[in-house]
Design a protein around this motif. Structure first.
Motif, short mmCIF file in Angstrom:
data_model
loop_
_atom_site.label_atom_id
_atom_site.label_comp_id
_atom_site.label_asym_id
_atom_site.label_seq_id
_atom_site.Cartn_x
_atom_site.Cartn_y
_atom_site.Cartn_z
N LEU A 261 -53.57 -1.88 25.00
CA LEU A 261 -54.63 -0.62 26.21
C LEU A 261 -52.89 -0.31 26.59
O LEU A 261 -53.07 0.81 26.75
CB LEU A 261 -55.46 -1.52 26.39
CG LEU A 261 -56.29 0.12 27.37
CD1 LEU A 261 -56.30 0.65 26.71
CD2 LEU A 261 -57.04 -0.96 28.92
N LEU A 262 -52.49 -0.65 27.12
CA LEU A 262 -51.44 -0.46 28.14
C LEU A 262 -50.22 0.33 27.15
O LEU A 262 -49.89 1.22 27.43
CB LEU A 262 -50.30 -1.33 28.29
CG LEU A 262 -49.35 -1.19 29.73
CD1 LEU A 262 -49.53 -0.97 30.97
CD2 LEU A 262 -48.56 -2.71 29.28
N ILE A 263 -49.45 -0.01 25.41
CA ILE A 263 -49.08 0.81 24.65
C ILE A 263 -49.71 1.65 24.73
O ILE A 263 -49.35 2.69 24.62
CB ILE A 263 -48.77 -0.19 23.82
CG1 ILE A 263 -47.60 -1.57 24.25
CG2 ILE A 263 -48.03 0.39 22.83
CD1 ILE A 263 -45.85 -0.97 25.11
N SER A 264 -50.87 1.69 24.15
CA SER A 264 -51.55 2.60 23.79
C SER A 264 -51.72 4.21 24.47
O SER A 264 -51.46 5.22 24.41
CB SER A 264 -53.53 2.23 23.28
OG SER A 264 -52.75 1.59 22.23
N LEU A 265 -52.25 3.67 26.09
CA LEU A 265 -52.16 4.94 27.35
C LEU A 265 -50.57 5.08 27.25
O LEU A 265 -51.26 6.39 27.72
CB LEU A 265 -52.87 4.05 28.11
CG LEU A 265 -54.38 3.33 28.38
CD1 LEU A 265 -54.61 2.75 29.43
CD2 LEU A 265 -55.03 4.91 28.26
N TRP A 266 -50.02 4.35 26.64
CA TRP A 266 -48.36 5.15 27.03
C TRP A 266 -48.63 6.42 26.22
O TRP A 266 -47.81 7.27 26.34
CB TRP A 266 -47.63 3.70 27.29
CG TRP A 266 -46.40 4.22 27.98
CD1 TRP A 266 -45.91 4.69 28.74
CD2 TRP A 266 -44.65 4.01 26.58
NE1 TRP A 266 -43.99 4.94 29.03
CE2 TRP A 266 -43.66 4.82 27.14
CE3 TRP A 266 -45.05 4.09 24.52
CZ2 TRP A 266 -42.52 4.68 27.12
CZ3 TRP A 266 -43.62 3.70 24.38
CH2 TRP A 266 -42.00 4.66 25.86
N VAL A 267 -49.03 5.92 25.19
CA VAL A 267 -48.27 7.05 24.61
C VAL A 267 -49.32 8.63 24.05
O VAL A 267 -48.82 9.41 23.90
CB VAL A 267 -48.70 5.93 22.87
CG1 VAL A 267 -48.90 6.92 21.01
CG2 VAL A 267 -47.10 5.15 22.54
N LEU A 268 -50.11 7.59 24.51
CA LEU A 268 -51.27 8.59 24.26
C LEU A 268 -50.97 9.94 25.40
O LEU A 268 -51.14 11.24 25.29
CB LEU A 268 -53.43 8.18 24.12
CG LEU A 268 -53.76 9.15 24.38
CD1 LEU A 268 -54.07 9.76 23.61
CD2 LEU A 268 -54.80 8.55 24.64
N ALA A 269 -50.64 9.08 26.93
CA ALA A 269 -50.32 10.42 28.01
C ALA A 269 -48.86 10.94 27.36
O ALA A 269 -48.83 12.27 27.79
CB ALA A 269 -49.71 9.36 29.07
N GLY A 270 -47.93 10.23 26.49
CA GLY A 270 -47.26 11.16 26.19
C GLY A 270 -47.49 12.06 25.55
O GLY A 270 -46.82 13.53 25.54
N ALA A 271 -48.27 12.41 24.77
CA ALA A 271 -48.46 13.50 23.56
C ALA A 271 -49.85 14.95 24.48
O ALA A 271 -49.72 15.97 24.26
CB ALA A 271 -49.68 12.67 22.91
N ILE A 272 -50.33 14.30 25.46
CA ILE A 272 -51.16 14.62 26.10
C ILE A 272 -50.24 15.99 27.08
O ILE A 272 -50.53 17.12 26.99
CB ILE A 272 -52.16 14.45 27.18
CG1 ILE A 272 -53.55 13.93 26.17
CG2 ILE A 272 -53.12 15.18 28.21
CD1 ILE A 272 -54.17 12.75 26.85
N PHE A 273 -49.19 14.99 28.26
CA PHE A 273 -48.25 15.65 28.89
C PHE A 273 -47.60 16.87 27.94
O PHE A 273 -46.78 17.99 29.04
CB PHE A 273 -47.52 15.05 29.24
CG PHE A 273 -48.54 14.32 30.61
CD1 PHE A 273 -49.97 13.58 30.51
CD2 PHE A 273 -47.46 14.10 31.91
CE1 PHE A 273 -49.89 13.21 31.60
CE2 PHE A 273 -48.68 13.74 33.04
CZ PHE A 273 -49.93 13.16 32.81
N GLN A 274 -47.28 16.66 26.91
CA GLN A 274 -46.25 17.73 26.18
C GLN A 274 -46.59 18.50 26.53
O GLN A 274 -45.74 19.43 26.27
CB GLN A 274 -45.96 17.32 24.44
CG GLN A 274 -45.75 15.64 24.10
CD GLN A 274 -44.34 15.66 23.82
OE1 GLN A 274 -43.84 16.79 24.09
NE2 GLN A 274 -43.89 14.38 23.64
N PHE A 275 -47.65 19.01 26.35
CA PHE A 275 -48.74 20.64 26.28
C PHE A 275 -48.09 21.40 27.95
O PHE A 275 -47.79 22.18 27.62
CB PHE A 275 -50.00 20.72 25.77
CG PHE A 275 -49.64 19.58 24.35
CD1 PHE A 275 -49.72 20.57 23.33
CD2 PHE A 275 -50.69 18.58 24.22
CE1 PHE A 275 -50.05 20.33 22.03
CE2 PHE A 275 -51.05 18.19 22.56
CZ PHE A 275 -50.90 19.05 21.65
N PRO A 276 -48.66 20.69 28.21
CA PRO A 276 -48.34 21.39 30.24
C PRO A 276 -47.23 21.32 30.09
O PRO A 276 -46.34 22.16 30.73
CB PRO A 276 -48.89 20.57 30.82
CG PRO A 276 -49.30 19.78 30.16
CD PRO A 276 -49.56 19.77 28.51
#
Length: 447
Positions: A261-276
């Motif tokens: 979960l730790l690694i997945s959240l790290w990767v997923l957040a990077g994808a989300i924050f790319q846009f703003p």
């Protein structure tokens, strides 16, 4: 000066070589499905392997520094893969190179079942780095060759979704199979082998073989000191987290489910924050956004260094990934704002190599810090590097004016799979016209 794959001059959001025209996205996707399936298997297996190696190293009683050496060996192999793969492709073609390197990666992973933990594992990771970089370069060259300029941006978006889904999904095979037995290594090897099937059976032939170009690192520095230092810093920090972050998680008592979960959240957040962050960087001096994101990553690390509650750690890791992972794309976009059309090829490969050089050193340095001061010191290490980069960008801000709005390109979210990923970042006509106008700029301008 090493060789790197060449392609048509283009910015990060610039024009690339035109692939065959297609009447729409659906017919093109039918041709790309085998390659995308292979990419999903390859990316998922590689992401899982990074986590599994660290977990098994700790279960075998290895020191944090020894585990960090595995991560450094992997990125050393990545650098060798950048240099060797174009030569192999010219010799035997894309399909044979992909097949050989995917099989080699499976062999390297499965060898861990029968070899004692130690230097032999470092050799295995070196081989895996070479093999993964090579297979990624083949796939990305293929995807680029099959897509026209008008389609390249959409293909890149699909590829990013495949990457995100494969890496996050692959992490949860660890709690499903456990990290201590041979089953997880066998499953990882099977994924690498499975990637051979769609490529071997695809009806597409070998794409054209690209030439190679020489990288002048001093030239990269002249184009953009901020991007060069940024990619190096990202390698030292993100490269370290990806390879020895599991050591931190185990050190604070996190189980396999929590680690996935730790690694997945790290990767997923990077994808989300790319846009703003990307949206903001297109509308102001990118260095301000770089400073904001880097400061956010540094402060997130300082926060993580002082917490031990799992839920709070997950929240901190989400913020860390959100601010830290977009830094590579922001750095590349900033460098391309300063580059001329004839410099994009060299710049793409050069920035990837700066990242890989940092990532080769980062795991060993971070693990040595953890060995000496404990797991929480990992985030002190990453915080110091991020905040030092903030200071560097601040110095550059007062020494040089920003790029005018009419010269700034469009932010594109890039992966760090290989230098060839830049070729999938297609340009609009407006971008190409803007880039052509740069030819009159004085030589040697820096950010």
């Amino acid at each position: 000066m090493p060789d790197a794959p060449d392609h048509q001059p283009q910015p990060q959001s610039g024009a690339g070589p035109s692939g065959p025209a297609a009447p729409g996205l659906a017919p093109l996707l039918s041709r790309l499905v085998p390659l995308l399936v292979a990419a999903a298997l390859l990316l998922g297996a590689n992401g899982l392997a990074m986590t599994v190696i660290a977990v098994r190293g700790r279960l075998n009683g290895l020191s944090d520094t020894a585990i960090g050496l595995f991560g450094s060996a992997y990125y050393a192999g990545f650098i060798l893969g950048v240099l060797l793969t174009p030569l192999l492709i010219r010799r035997v073609g894309h399909i044979r190179v992909f097949s050989a390197l995917a099989a080699l990666n499976a062999i390297a992973i499965l060898s861990l079942v029968v070899t004692p933990a130690g230097l032999s594992w470092a050799a295995s990771r070196l081989v895996s780095g070479i093999a993964f970089c090579g297979t990624a370069m083949v796939l990305e060259s293929w995807l680029n060759a099959l897509s026209s300029n008008a389609e390249r941006g959409r293909i890149l978006s699909i590829y990013r979704i495949v990457d995100l889904g494969a890496i996050t999904g692959g992490q949860f095979l660890l709690p499903a199979f456990g990290g201590g037995g041979p089953e997880i290594l066998v499953m990882t090897g099977l994924l690498f082998c499975a990637a051979l099937i769609p490529v071997s059976l695809a009806r597409e032939g070998n794409p054209p073989v690209s030439d190679v170009t020489r990288i002048n690192y001093f030239s990269i520095w002249r184009i953009s000191p901020v991007a060069a230092v940024g990619c190096l810093t990202i390698g030292l920090t993100n490269g370290a987290f990806r390879t020895v972050g599991p050591v931190y998680a185990q050190g604070i008592g996190m189980d396999a489910d929590g680690l996935a979960l730790l690694i997945s959240l790290w990767v997923l957040a990077g994808a989300i924050f790319q846009f703003p962050l990307g949206w903001a960087s297109d509308r102001t001096d990118r260095r301000h956004v770089l400073m904001l994101a880097t400061a956010g990553a540094g402060l997130s690390c300082l926060f993580l260094s002082g917490v031990t509650t799992p839920g709070v750690i997950f929240a901190g890791a989400f913020l860390f990934g959100g601010f830290a992972l977009p830094l590579y794309s922001l750095s590349a976009a900033h460098a391309n704002d300063h580059a001329r059309p004839g410099q994009y090829v060299e710049l793409a490969a050069g920035l990837t190599m700066f990242f890989a050089l940092g990532a080769m050193c980062g795991p060993l340095l971070a693990s040595a810090v953890m060995d000496r001061f404990g797991p929480s010191a990992f985030f002190i290490y990453t915080a110091v590097l991020h905040l030092a980069f903030v200071a560097f960008v601040g110095v550059r801000l007062v020494s040089r004016e920003g790029v005018p709005a009419n010269r700034r390109g469009r932010f594109v979210w890039l992966l760090r799979t290989s230098p060839v990923i830049f070729r999938l970042a297609g340009a609009s006509r407006a971008d190409r016209g803007r880039n052509a106008a740069r030819n009159d700029r004085p030589a040697g301008e820096k950010d």
